[in-house]
Design a protein around this motif. Structure first.
Motif, PDB file in Angstrom:
ATOM      1  N   ALA A   1      70.277  32.032  32.662  1.00 46.35           N
ATOM      2  CA  ALA A   1      71.141  31.027  31.950  1.00 46.35           C
ATOM      3  C   ALA A   1      72.272  30.788  32.671  1.00 46.35           C
ATOM      4  CB  ALA A   1      71.631  31.734  29.743  1.00 46.35           C
ATOM      5  N   ARG A   2      72.241  31.969  33.429  1.00 47.14           N
ATOM      6  CA  ARG A   2      73.720  32.766  34.347  1.00 47.14           C
ATOM      7  C   ARG A   2      73.544  32.569  35.524  1.00 47.14           C
ATOM      8  NH1 ARG A   2      76.238  36.956  35.543  1.00 47.14           N
ATOM      9  NH2 ARG A   2      78.139  36.891  35.035  1.00 47.14           N
ATOM     10  N   VAL A   3      72.262  32.855  36.322  1.00 49.28           N
ATOM     11  CA  VAL A   3      72.366  33.179  37.807  1.00 49.28           C
ATOM     12  C   VAL A   3      71.988  31.779  38.839  1.00 49.28           C
ATOM     13  CG1 VAL A   3      70.550  34.411  39.497  1.00 49.28           C
ATOM     14  CG2 VAL A   3      71.419  35.295  37.649  1.00 49.28           C
ATOM     15  N   THR A   4      72.870  31.781  39.689  1.00 54.28           N
ATOM     16  CA  THR A   4      72.163  30.653  40.302  1.00 54.28           C
ATOM     17  C   THR A   4      71.865  30.892  41.764  1.00 54.28           C
ATOM     18  OG1 THR A   4      75.253  30.977  41.244  1.00 54.28           O
ATOM     19  CG2 THR A   4      75.076  29.504  38.719  1.00 54.28           C
ATOM     20  N   HIS A   5      72.336  31.820  41.878  1.00 57.20           N
ATOM     21  CA  HIS A   5      71.327  32.385  43.638  1.00 57.20           C
ATOM     22  C   HIS A   5      70.196  31.594  43.668  1.00 57.20           C
ATOM     23  CE1 HIS A   5      70.261  34.830  47.136  1.00 57.20           C
ATOM     24  NE2 HIS A   5      71.602  34.932  47.214  1.00 57.20           N
TER      25      HIS A   5
ATOM     26  N   ALA B   1      64.933  39.772  26.861  1.00 65.10           N
ATOM     27  CA  ALA B   1      65.755  38.878  26.543  1.00 65.10           C
ATOM     28  C   ALA B   1      66.680  39.569  28.039  1.00 65.10           C
ATOM     29  CB  ALA B   1      66.654  40.133  25.761  1.00 65.10           C
ATOM     30  N   GLU B   2      66.938  40.227  28.617  1.00 59.47           N
ATOM     31  CA  GLU B   2      67.196  40.320  29.580  1.00 59.47           C
ATOM     32  C   GLU B   2      67.142  39.853  30.765  1.00 59.47           C
ATOM     33  OE1 GLU B   2      70.421  42.385  31.388  1.00 59.47           O
ATOM     34  OE2 GLU B   2      70.455  42.661  28.710  1.00 59.47           O
ATOM     35  N   LEU B   3      66.099  39.122  30.667  1.00 54.66           N
ATOM     36  CA  LEU B   3      65.235  38.500  32.278  1.00 54.66           C
ATOM     37  C   LEU B   3      65.962  37.086  31.603  1.00 54.66           C
ATOM     38  CD1 LEU B   3      62.525  39.166  32.891  1.00 54.66           C
ATOM     39  CD2 LEU B   3      64.401  38.751  34.463  1.00 54.66           C
ATOM     40  N   ASP B   4      66.134  36.648  30.110  1.00 54.31           N
ATOM     41  CA  ASP B   4      66.797  34.825  29.694  1.00 54.31           C
ATOM     42  C   ASP B   4      68.066  35.043  29.660  1.00 54.31           C
ATOM     43  OD1 ASP B   4      64.224  34.849  28.930  1.00 54.31           O
ATOM     44  OD2 ASP B   4      64.380  35.112  26.671  1.00 54.31           O
TER      45      ASP B   4
ATOM     46  N   VAL C   1      71.769  43.811  38.568  1.00 55.11           N
ATOM     47  CA  VAL C   1      71.154  42.112  38.884  1.00 55.11           C
ATOM     48  C   VAL C   1      72.580  41.402  39.033  1.00 55.11           C
ATOM     49  CG1 VAL C   1      70.266  39.793  38.605  1.00 55.11           C
ATOM     50  CG2 VAL C   1      69.009  42.016  38.662  1.00 55.11           C
ATOM     51  N   ASP C   2      73.687  41.659  38.103  1.00 57.30           N
ATOM     52  CA  ASP C   2      74.579  41.190  38.387  1.00 57.30           C
ATOM     53  C   ASP C   2      75.573  41.365  39.008  1.00 57.30           C
ATOM     54  OD1 ASP C   2      74.450  39.356  35.507  1.00 57.30           O
ATOM     55  OD2 ASP C   2      75.321  41.098  34.328  1.00 57.30           O
ATOM     56  N   THR C   3      75.835  43.237  39.330  1.00 54.32           N
ATOM     57  CA  THR C   3      76.622  43.758  40.118  1.00 54.32           C
ATOM     58  C   THR C   3      76.288  43.476  41.480  1.00 54.32           C
ATOM     59  OG1 THR C   3      76.797  45.431  39.062  1.00 54.32           O
ATOM     60  CG2 THR C   3      77.630  45.447  41.442  1.00 54.32           C
TER      61      THR C   3
END
Length: 356
Positions: free
Chosen positions: A321-325, A314-317, A279-281
């Protein structure tokens, strides 16, 4: 419609005119009507015109953009002639296509593909990848190979991305190879979420390989997503599209399918971390283009919602906290709700047992 000598001579002179006026932005500069008329010419007339174009092609510099167009027109004229005067030049043009991300009006290049297949040769993996991308990027059917009698299933993934090339190392010869079947199924991940039928077939395809091996391999491939391409591709006319940084659109389908697949395997912390990193990449923004692939990011978030382990929430949390899309943030929230509902149902089931 009666064909006049002027119509045919106009085709023979097209290349000269294009050298002055045509920038090459779109297509090869000939109407379908004119191409159809050329195909219907008597064989001797087509042979004469083809020879004229062969001579012109051989006079052009190898770097000339008109060399490929000359070859295309000669190929149309000589489609059923026994001579093959431009075999080496044809191979060069098709190899050069493999250096492009995609191209317009690829249907005309099917003439060259058909000629190659007729003499028992195939396209390079890079050229096949360019045809596939062209079909997906511009909405054409990526079908010159299919019309020419060869279904482009090998290689099953596009070369050029490190993760895909590592994955292809697992594919054995023959259509029955289990990894090939698994990748082919992953490439069908075109909907927003997998159906029960898709999940069922995915589970059946995992069985001969073993879920632990599949998880280990998929996690290792996902770790390579987003690294620089193994070879760069050229943009034909849009220099600002970040073609070497976005995901290959064909391989992106497989990434979505592999993310869904990972969520069906026995839960493991490595799988949850791999999906979170995917997801990050996928959401890394590129100037003038946006995320590398919002659809792959959505698939990763959805998969995390289906992974039944403590590491997935935990990954979803972390992502929340950081995804804005917006679309991906919504998918993350939906996945969090799925875990919350599952946790509540588990607690309710436990409380229903009588006390000892």
């Amino acid at each position: 419609m009666r064909k006049t000598e002027g119509d045919i001579e106009r085709a023979d002179l097209t290349l000269n005119a294009m050298g002055v006026r045509d920038s090459g932005y779109r297509g090869v500069g000939w109407s379908d009507q004119l191409l159809g008329e050329l195909r219907e010419l008597p064989q001797e007339r087509r042979r004469s015109l083809a020879r004229s174009l062969v001579e012109r092609c051989q006079r052009l510099e190898e770097t000339s953009e008109f060399r490929a167009r000359t070859l295309l027109l000669a190929g149309i004229l000589a489609a059923d002639l026994p001579e093959d005067p431009l075999s080496a030049e044809r191979v060069k043009v098709l190899d050069d296509l493999g250096e492009c991300h995609s191209f317009w009006y690829e249907d005309h290049f099917s003439v060259l593909v058909e000629a190659e297949l007729a003499v028992g040769r195939s396209l390079t993996p890079a050229a096949i990848a360019a045809f596939r991308r062209s079909g997906m990027e511009y909405g054409y059917p990526a079908a010159p190979l299919v019309r020419a009698g060869e279904k482009p299933t090998d290689p099953v993934l596009n070369v050029g991305e490190m993760w895909a090339e590592r994955a292809l190392e697992q594919v054995g010869p023959g259509p029955e190879d289990p990894w090939r079947a698994l990748f082919a199924h992953a490439l069908t991940a075109k909907s927003a979420k997998p159906s029960a039928k898709w999940d069922r077939l995915a589970g059946q395809l995992v069985e001969p390989l073993g879920p632990e091996l599949v998880r280990e391999k998929v996690v290792s491939w996902l770790a390579l997503v987003g690294v620089p391409r193994t070879f760069r591709v050229k943009a034909v006319f849009c220099e600002d599209r970040q073609f070497n940084e976005v995901f290959d659109p064909y391989n992106a389908l497989a990434l979505r399918g592999l993310a869904w697949l990972l969520s069906l395997l026995p839960p493991h912390a490595d799988a949850a971390r791999a999906l979170g990193a995917l997801v990050d990449t996928s959401l890394e923004r590129l100037p003038g283009r946006g995320p590398r692939s919002a659809k792959v990011a959505h698939a990763g978030a959805l998969a995390l919602g289906r992974v039944d382990s403590e590491s997935a929430p935990a990954e979803l949390d972390r992502l929340a906290a950081r995804v804005t899309h917006k679309a991906t943030a919504k998918a993350i929230a939906t996945a969090q709700e799925a875990h919350a509902t599952r946790s509540h149902d588990d607690r309710s089931a436990l409380s229903s047992y009588p006390a000892l």
